[in-house]
Design a protein around this motif. Structure first.
Motif, PDB file in Angstrom:
ATOM      1  N   GLU A  69      35.901   4.254  11.794  1.00 11.25           N
ATOM      2  CA  GLU A  69      34.644   4.745  11.236  1.00 11.25           C
ATOM      3  C   GLU A  69      34.473   6.226  11.533  1.00 11.25           C
ATOM      4  O   GLU A  69      34.856   6.720  12.606  1.00 11.25           O
ATOM      5  N   ARG A  97      32.717   3.602   6.919  1.00  6.42           N
ATOM      6  CA  ARG A  97      34.072   3.074   7.135  1.00  6.42           C
ATOM      7  C   ARG A  97      34.987   3.672   6.096  1.00  6.42           C
ATOM      8  O   ARG A  97      34.690   3.669   4.913  1.00  6.42           O
ATOM      9  N   SER A 120      42.405   5.657   6.428  1.00 14.64           N
ATOM     10  CA  SER A 120      42.224   6.225   7.763  1.00 14.64           C
ATOM     11  C   SER A 120      43.208   7.361   8.040  1.00 14.64           C
ATOM     12  O   SER A 120      42.902   8.294   8.789  1.00 14.64           O
TER      13      SER A 120
END
Length: 285
Positions: free
Chosen positions: A67, A114, A118
């Motif tokens: 996150e 979120r 990533s």
């Protein structure tokens, strides 16, 4: 968002001024804690591991790995640990100004989002940390690039997000002016004419417009005209002279201004745009 409001925000955000004060990766100690303080910078955290809490105003969250967290400037907030399994996080402190306003005065966002990709955020933070501590002469450019990518990633994933006017009544008045500009790019536009639309003295109007958009009225009009010129060059067969005339400019001035905005001549831009469109045509075989 209405078309003229979207046009406003696109131009507004393009003039954003960023400054990164500090950027690091830290495995925070169990003593990591502060209550009810008001920072004068924005803080962005990317949580890699561990647990803890963040609180902005009266809203408390427990961020998880994967996150991205935003704590805006000038807002009461707290943070702390919840166990010995503390946060490992990339983080930075930064300012982001659009006109005379802090970006996150105008964009109201959740504390955490979120991120599915990533690796994008991780690599942007790695670049940010590296170049913020680098002595390379291009380091500042890389810092701006990485920071912009992180802000974009956060805003793109923020839900809900509220865009609010820079000041009471200002957006309504600016929308009148911006809609008029969009509809009259092919006409001569003056500061006096635009100021009269909202019944302001020209000098006050210039200050208000620049405080709101980060650009003078003439700079904004030219910006929109160059956007229109790019569309006409890419999607019509109009000559450069005809496009200049459409935008109430003589051809030499138009060509010079276009190159200032795009670093390309109108002819070079058209050739590049055509080459790009041809490259997307599938091979019939």
């Amino acid at each position: 968002m209405k078309a003229n409001e979207q046009s406003f925000w696109q131009t507004y955000l393009s003039g954003m001024k960023l400054h990164v004060a500090i950027a690091h990766y830290t495995k925070v100690p169990p003593s990591w804690n502060e209550d009810d303080y008001v920072p004068d910078v924005n803080k962005l955290y990317w949580i890699e591991e561990g647990e803890g809490y963040l609180k902005v105003g009266d809203h408390k969250v427990l961020p998880k790995p994967g996150e991205l967290c935003l704590l805006p400037a000038d807002v009461r907030q707290s943070y702390g640990t919840t166990s010995d399994n503390t946060f490992g996080k990339y983080w930075c402190h930064f300012t982001a100004k659009v006109g005379s306003f802090n970006l996150f005065e105008l964009l109201k966002t959740p504390i955490t989002v979120r991120i599915q990709d990533s690796e994008r955020v991780r690599e942007s933070f790695k670049r940010l940390v590296h170049y913020h501590n680098s002595t390379e002469w291009t380091a500042a450019i890389h810092v701006q690039s990485a920071m912009l990518d992180l802000i974009a990633a956060f805003v793109e994933h923020a839900d809900p997000i509220t865009v609010q006017a820079p000041a009471s009544g200002t957006m309504d008045k600016m929308n009148v002016v911006l809609a008029y500009i969009d509809e009259h790019l092919s006409e001569s536009l003056t500061v006096d004419q635009l100021a009269q639309l909202v019944h302001f003295h020209p000098n006050y109007f210039i200050r208000l417009f620049k405080n709101t958009t980060g650009l003078s009225p003439i700079q904004y009009v030219n910006h929109k005209r160059m956007d229109k010129a790019k569309q006409l060059l890419a999607f019509t067969n109009k000559s450069v002279s005809a496009i200049a005339e459409t935008l109430t400019m003589d051809a030499p001035y138009f060509s010079r201004l276009f190159k200032e905005y795009t670093a390309l001549s109108p002819t070079d831009f058209r050739e590049l745009a055509l080459a790009g469109s041809e490259a997307t045509v599938p091979n019939p075989s």
